[in-house]
Scaffold this motif. Structure first.
Motif, PDB file in Angstrom:
ATOM      1  N   GLY A  16     138.154 123.163   1.373  1.00 14.23           N
ATOM      2  CA  GLY A  16     139.194 122.649   2.255  1.00 14.23           C
ATOM      3  C   GLY A  16     138.771 122.477   3.691  1.00 14.23           C
ATOM      4  N   GLU A  17     137.794 123.236   4.134  1.00 15.86           N
ATOM      5  CA  GLU A  17     137.341 123.144   5.520  1.00 15.86           C
ATOM      6  C   GLU A  17     136.026 123.910   5.592  1.00 15.86           C
ATOM      7  OE1 GLU A  17     139.696 125.826   8.098  1.00 15.86           O
ATOM      8  OE2 GLU A  17     140.634 126.434   6.226  1.00 15.86           O
ATOM      9  N   PRO A  18     135.303 123.715   6.688  1.00 17.82           N
ATOM     10  CA  PRO A  18     134.053 124.466   6.804  1.00 17.82           C
ATOM     11  C   PRO A  18     134.354 125.969   6.844  1.00 17.82           C
ATOM     12  CG  PRO A  18     134.147 122.697   8.438  1.00 17.82           C
ATOM     13  CD  PRO A  18     135.509 122.785   7.817  1.00 17.82           C
ATOM     14  N   ASP A  57     130.614 127.051  -2.065  1.00 20.52           N
ATOM     15  CA  ASP A  57     131.289 126.386  -0.948  1.00 20.52           C
ATOM     16  C   ASP A  57     131.353 124.921  -1.354  1.00 20.52           C
ATOM     17  OD1 ASP A  57     131.967 125.108   1.400  1.00 20.52           O
ATOM     18  OD2 ASP A  57     130.446 126.094   2.636  1.00 20.52           O
ATOM     19  N   THR A  58     132.516 124.493  -1.829  1.00 23.64           N
ATOM     20  CA  THR A  58     132.625 123.175  -2.466  1.00 23.64           C
ATOM     21  C   THR A  58     133.189 122.150  -1.492  1.00 23.64           C
ATOM     22  OG1 THR A  58     134.884 123.588  -3.252  1.00 23.64           O
ATOM     23  CG2 THR A  58     133.085 124.278  -4.696  1.00 23.64           C
ATOM     24  N   TRP A  59     132.401 121.146  -1.188  1.00 20.19           N
ATOM     25  CA  TRP A  59     132.900 120.076  -0.327  1.00 20.19           C
ATOM     26  C   TRP A  59     133.375 118.905  -1.173  1.00 20.19           C
ATOM     27  CZ3 TRP A  59     131.478 114.978  -0.101  1.00 20.19           C
ATOM     28  CH2 TRP A  59     132.176 114.219   0.859  1.00 20.19           C
ATOM     29  N   TRP A  60     134.576 118.466  -0.889  1.00 20.69           N
ATOM     30  CA  TRP A  60     135.093 117.245  -1.526  1.00 20.69           C
ATOM     31  C   TRP A  60     136.385 116.845  -0.835  1.00 20.69           C
ATOM     32  CZ3 TRP A  60     139.263 117.585  -5.462  1.00 20.69           C
ATOM     33  CH2 TRP A  60     139.729 118.903  -5.662  1.00 20.69           C
ATOM     34  N   GLN A  61     137.076 115.844  -1.365  1.00 20.84           N
ATOM     35  CA  GLN A  61     138.239 115.258  -0.688  1.00 20.84           C
ATOM     36  C   GLN A  61     139.262 114.758  -1.711  1.00 20.84           C
ATOM     37  OE1 GLN A  61     135.801 112.047   1.168  1.00 20.84           O
ATOM     38  NE2 GLN A  61     136.377 113.013   3.096  1.00 20.84           N
ATOM     39  N   THR A  62     140.486 114.565  -1.228  1.00 16.04           N
ATOM     40  CA  THR A  62     141.510 113.951  -2.078  1.00 16.04           C
ATOM     41  C   THR A  62     140.957 112.655  -2.672  1.00 16.04           C
ATOM     42  OG1 THR A  62     143.196 114.836  -0.603  1.00 16.04           O
ATOM     43  CG2 THR A  62     143.889 113.071  -2.089  1.00 16.04           C
ATOM     44  N   ASP A  90     133.558 112.575   7.464  1.00 17.89           N
ATOM     45  CA  ASP A  90     132.991 113.862   7.877  1.00 17.89           C
ATOM     46  C   ASP A  90     131.597 113.683   8.463  1.00 17.89           C
ATOM     47  OD1 ASP A  90     134.997 115.729   7.151  1.00 17.89           O
ATOM     48  OD2 ASP A  90     134.444 115.539   5.046  1.00 17.89           O
ATOM     49  N   ILE A  99     128.537 120.785   6.066  1.00 17.57           N
ATOM     50  CA  ILE A  99     129.562 119.862   6.560  1.00 17.57           C
ATOM     51  C   ILE A  99     130.029 120.402   7.908  1.00 17.57           C
ATOM     52  CG2 ILE A  99     131.752 118.723   6.018  1.00 17.57           C
ATOM     53  CD1 ILE A  99     129.461 118.415   3.858  1.00 17.57           C
ATOM     54  N   ARG A 140     135.381 116.852  10.638  1.00 16.22           N
ATOM     55  CA  ARG A 140     135.816 115.462  10.711  1.00 16.22           C
ATOM     56  C   ARG A 140     135.248 114.777  11.947  1.00 16.22           C
ATOM     57  NH1 ARG A 140     137.970 113.573   6.187  1.00 16.22           N
ATOM     58  NH2 ARG A 140     138.543 111.850   7.544  1.00 16.22           N
ATOM     59  N   ILE A 172     141.936 119.444  10.624  1.00 14.51           N
ATOM     60  CA  ILE A 172     142.223 120.297   9.472  1.00 14.51           C
ATOM     61  C   ILE A 172     142.721 121.648   9.962  1.00 14.51           C
ATOM     62  CG2 ILE A 172     141.297 121.251   7.338  1.00 14.51           C
ATOM     63  CD1 ILE A 172     139.581 118.887   7.077  1.00 14.51           C
ATOM     64  N   ASN A 211     145.007 118.664   5.889  1.00 13.23           N
ATOM     65  CA  ASN A 211     144.613 117.533   6.729  1.00 13.23           C
ATOM     66  C   ASN A 211     145.823 117.006   7.470  1.00 13.23           C
ATOM     67  OD1 ASN A 211     142.441 117.890   5.165  1.00 13.23           O
ATOM     68  ND2 ASN A 211     142.289 115.781   4.435  1.00 13.23           N
TER      69      ASN A 211
HETATM   70  C1  WTA Z   1     137.226 119.113   4.556  1.00 11.48           C
HETATM   71  C2  WTA Z   1     140.297 118.995  -0.175  1.00 11.48           C
HETATM   72  C3  WTA Z   1     133.719 121.748   4.902  1.00 11.48           C
HETATM   73  C4  WTA Z   1     136.466 117.855   4.889  1.00 11.48           C
HETATM   74  C5  WTA Z   1     139.505 119.143  -1.472  1.00 11.48           C
HETATM   75  C6  WTA Z   1     137.074 116.840   3.961  1.00 11.48           C
HETATM   76  C7  WTA Z   1     135.463 120.717   3.828  1.00 11.48           C
HETATM   77  C8  WTA Z   1     138.518 117.255   3.919  1.00 11.48           C
HETATM   78  C9  WTA Z   1     135.147 121.395   2.626  1.00 11.48           C
HETATM   79  C10 WTA Z   1     139.221 116.834   2.663  1.00 11.48           C
HETATM   80  C11 WTA Z   1     134.042 122.302   2.653  1.00 11.48           C
HETATM   81  C12 WTA Z   1     136.859 120.103   2.269  1.00 11.48           C
HETATM   82  N1  WTA Z   1     133.371 122.438   3.813  1.00 11.48           N
HETATM   83  N2  WTA Z   1     134.751 120.890   4.943  1.00 11.48           N
HETATM   84  N3  WTA Z   1     133.685 123.019   1.593  1.00 11.48           N
HETATM   85  N4  WTA Z   1     136.034 120.990   1.687  1.00 11.48           N
HETATM   86  N5  WTA Z   1     136.535 119.940   3.562  1.00 11.48           N
HETATM   87  O1  WTA Z   1     141.558 115.713   1.106  1.00 11.48           O
HETATM   88  O2  WTA Z   1     136.686 117.516   6.246  1.00 11.48           O
HETATM   89  O3  WTA Z   1     142.608 117.997   1.432  1.00 11.48           O
HETATM   90  O4  WTA Z   1     136.932 115.517   4.413  1.00 11.48           O
HETATM   91  O5  WTA Z   1     140.577 117.664   0.031  1.00 11.48           O
HETATM   92  O6  WTA Z   1     138.468 118.692   4.011  1.00 11.48           O
HETATM   93  O7  WTA Z   1     140.473 117.463   2.517  1.00 11.48           O
HETATM   94  P1  WTA Z   1     141.407 117.187   1.267  1.00 11.48           P
END
Ligand code: WTA
Length: 635
Positions: free
Chosen positions: A373-375, A397-402, A487, A499, A502, A508, A513
């Motif tokens: 969800g965030e760093p 630490d999973t980075w992804w987005q909607t 990002d 990451i 933004r 965030i 978001n």
């Molecule tokens: C941020 C949530 C750093 C990022 C699944 C992204 C992260 C936005 C990470 C998407 C992480 C999500 N480390 N930043 N592990 N995971 N973000 O759409 O800026 O609610 O673009 O999806 O959250 O947020 P969303």
């Protein structure tokens, strides 16, 4: 098959290379072996990022609920699919087996049909974290209706905007919800929203808190009596691979929220495959993601990904602080949770309360920890590792987005050596690129830039509901032939990604978001306000908090500024929801602007972060004199 479950680093690299060299063969193999298709595809992938148009498994037919429920009935019928843990620790947990889920989803699906919902109709779901939320999502998918879940913390006006944007015919809600010691009047919020939603024909109401609610004749129906009457069998609608499965709204930096459209086959394949690997899921595990199904994390990793693997997925109604800050750990001990997936903001809030709450519980069942969800900052990462995982449970630490639908950059536990604050390596099939300001890809390591993805992956959103041009402009126009994430990221000496946050006007806050524009629009509706600008500033628990600079129509306004601050936050709560409230509001005589009239947020961000040493050249501003005044009166 080894491709489906990666077990060591060498294998990761092998499978990764294959997924990049022969993406179609790779995803075809995954899709062939692990899912139930009514008809196989004619073509694995066709794509053109310039349009943009992406199609996976074209020609295939399936129903995702047959993959998430029906096919498990013979082998796992009595296994718990959804383990519901109520808000109150005194209320017993509910173990909903795959057989139970089958019946409940079918009954619900038949209720939807009886109310006139058919394939392609949009249904808005505004429910708390109770089993009906997962069941109604699956019931829509069963009959091919497109669900649009709206997080039940959004205000009536935010709800109305989302209902109208996608022309929902029906709303599914409950009388109310429990949140810790509080209860919330959800039905009242829906009633307010529907004043402005002429397209909604019916409202189904689940009973949760047994409060008195007003039922509008001819529109509102109690859910339970309809379910009692409904049949336990409901034929799954045969869906095409690219038929929309759901819409989920996310904030943009400007304008109204974006209804991201996810389609059926690719989303299913990718969420299932990532779930299995990113959590090193095994048959006997008890997996718990603390997110709300109102967000993408809940869609992909509470409902679809886990159920497609026949897993037991915990669904928690409450909050981490009720009845005290030991609640999460009590649940972990009680259900012997093996994978625990939460947000950095929750970790920071729990860390602040000390380890006393943790020490009361046995957390030895935990094998894998996750964040999203965030760093995640270094301190929170170590606290999580030391105290929750006892240094034995790797942190993913999973980075992804909607927009991405599934996890994109992440360690694989026991496979990828972790590094605090680093999301580490791209997941199988994912091709990241870092871009410089001139639109060139930055090659090599020890570099940073803007994060793009240069090849399609199965679960990417296909469009923005009703506005394909906006989809193109937002994600595919900044860099030619690439998906731009919004990002920034850096790549270290071994190719691990971190990451950094933004690079646009999305902030965030506690993992949510928030676009600055809708908040500013809300503030500007206050009659005393002339103009406003919102920026983020670092906050110990929330990650970022919101700082608002507000100019009043009459700067010498004699009204009490603290009252005005409350009123402004009240307007924000009404228009968007309490998550968007401002921590600090500074009234100023003016906002720094460029000669073309653009607000210089860069300067405002620095002042809010108390970093005024290097504001750059402000002399070219239209009104340089306001800067010193803002610095002098900063909060
Ligand atoms: C941020 C949530 C750093 C990022 C699944 C992204 C992260 C936005 C990470 C998407 C992480 C999500 N480390 N930043 N592990 N995971 N973000 O759409 O800026 O609610 O673009 O999806 O959250 O947020 P969303």
């Amino acid at each position: 098959m080894s491709n489906y479950h990666i077990k060591h680093l060498e294998e990761y690299y092998q499978v990764y290379r294959k997924s990049i060299r022969e993406p179609e063969n790779f995803w075809e193999e995954v899709a062939e072996e692990h899912f139930m298709w009514r008809k196989k595809w004619d073509k694995v992938l066709s794509w053109d990022f310039s349009k943009p148009e992406v199609k996976w498994f074209e020609g295939a037919q399936l129903n995702i609920t047959e993959n998430c429920i029906d096919r498990h009935l013979t082998t796992r019928g009595d296994k718990t699919a959804i383990l519901f843990e109520p808000n109150s620790a005194d209320e017993p947990a509910q173990h909903i087996t795959y057989k139970d889920l089958y019946k409940r989803v079918n009954k619900f699906a038949n209720v939807l049909k009886a109310q006139g919902i058919t394939k392609g109709d949009r249904v808005c779901i505004y429910l708390p974290m109770i089993p009906e939320l997962a069941v109604s999502v699956l019931a829509c998918a069963r009959i091919g209706a497109i669900h649009s879940v709206v997080f039940a913390g959004f205000s009536s006006s935010a709800l109305a905007t989302r209902i109208n944007d996608s022309d929902c015919k029906m709303v599914i809600t409950s009388d109310g919800s429990y949140r810790g010691a509080k209860s919330i009047d959800l039905k009242g919020i829906v009633d307010d929203a529907l004043e402005d939603c002429p397209g909604v024909e019916s409202v189904l109401v689940a009973k949760r808190i047994h409060s008195e609610v007003v039922m509008k004749e001819g529109r509102d129906l109690w859910l339970q009596p309809l379910l009692d009457e409904a049949s336990e069998d409901c034929r799954a609608e045969v869906m095409n691979a690219e038929d929309p499965l759901f819409i989920l709204y996310t904030s943009g930096s400007t304008g109204k929220p974006k209804g991201m459209v996810h389609t059926t086959a690719g989303y299913m394949v990718y969420t299932a495959y990532t779930f299995k690997n990113v959590f090193q899921y095994r048959e006997e595990d008890i997996y718990w993601c603390t997110a709300d199904v109102g967000w993408i994390t809940g869609h992909s990793y509470i409902v679809y990904g886990p159920l497609a693997n026949g897993a037991t997925s915990v669904m928690f109604e409450g909050v981490p602080s009720f009845p005290d800050f030991g609640r999460f750990w009590e649940i972990v001990e009680k259900h012997k949770v093996t994978q625990f997936y939460t947000a950095p903001t929750a970790i920071r809030a729990l860390a602040k309360e000390g380890v006393g709450y943790l020490e009361k519980y046995d957390l030895s069942s935990v094998k894998v920890l996750g964040t999203v969800g965030e760093p995640i900052n270094e301190e929170a990462w170590h606290w999580y590792d030391d105290n929750v995982g006892k240094k034995k449970a790797p942190i993913v630490d999973t980075w992804w987005q909607t927009e991405t639908g599934g996890i994109m950059i992440t360690p694989i536990p026991f496979v990828t050596p972790t590094k605090p604050t680093y999301a580490t390596l791209p997941f199988i099939g994912i091709q990241p690129a870092l871009m410089d300001e001139n639109g060139q890809e930055i090659k090599g390591n020890q570099v940073d830039g803007r994060l793009c993805i240069k090849f399609p992956w199965p679960s990417m959103a296909r469009t923005i509901w009703g506005d394909h041009q906006r989809y193109k402009d937002t994600y595919f126009s900044a860099y030619e032939n690439k998906y731009f994430t919004g990002d920034g990221a850096l790549r270290d000496e071994v190719g691990y990604y971190r990451i950094t946050g933004r690079v646009d006007d999305v902030i965030i806050v506690s993992g949510h978001n928030l676009g600055t524009a809708p908040i500013e629009d809300a503030i500007n509706e206050h009659p005393a306000v002339s103009e406003s600008a919102i920026v983020g500033f670092p906050h110990d628990i929330k990650g970022n908090a919101l700082y608002g600079y507000v100019t009043l129509k009459e700067f010498g306004e004699t009204r009490d500024h603290n009252n005005l601050r409350k009123e402004i936050n009240q307007v924000i709560t009404e228009q968007i929801g309490p998550i968007a409230k401002l921590d600090k509001i500074q009234f100023t005589a003016g906002l720094p602007k460029t000669r073309s009239g653009k607000i210089m947020r860069r300067i405002l961000r620095k002042i809010a972060s108390k970093d005024t040493s290097n504001l750059g050249d402000t002399s070219t501003l239209l009104n340089p004199e306001v800067v010193q005044d803002i610095i002098d009166n900063a909060l």
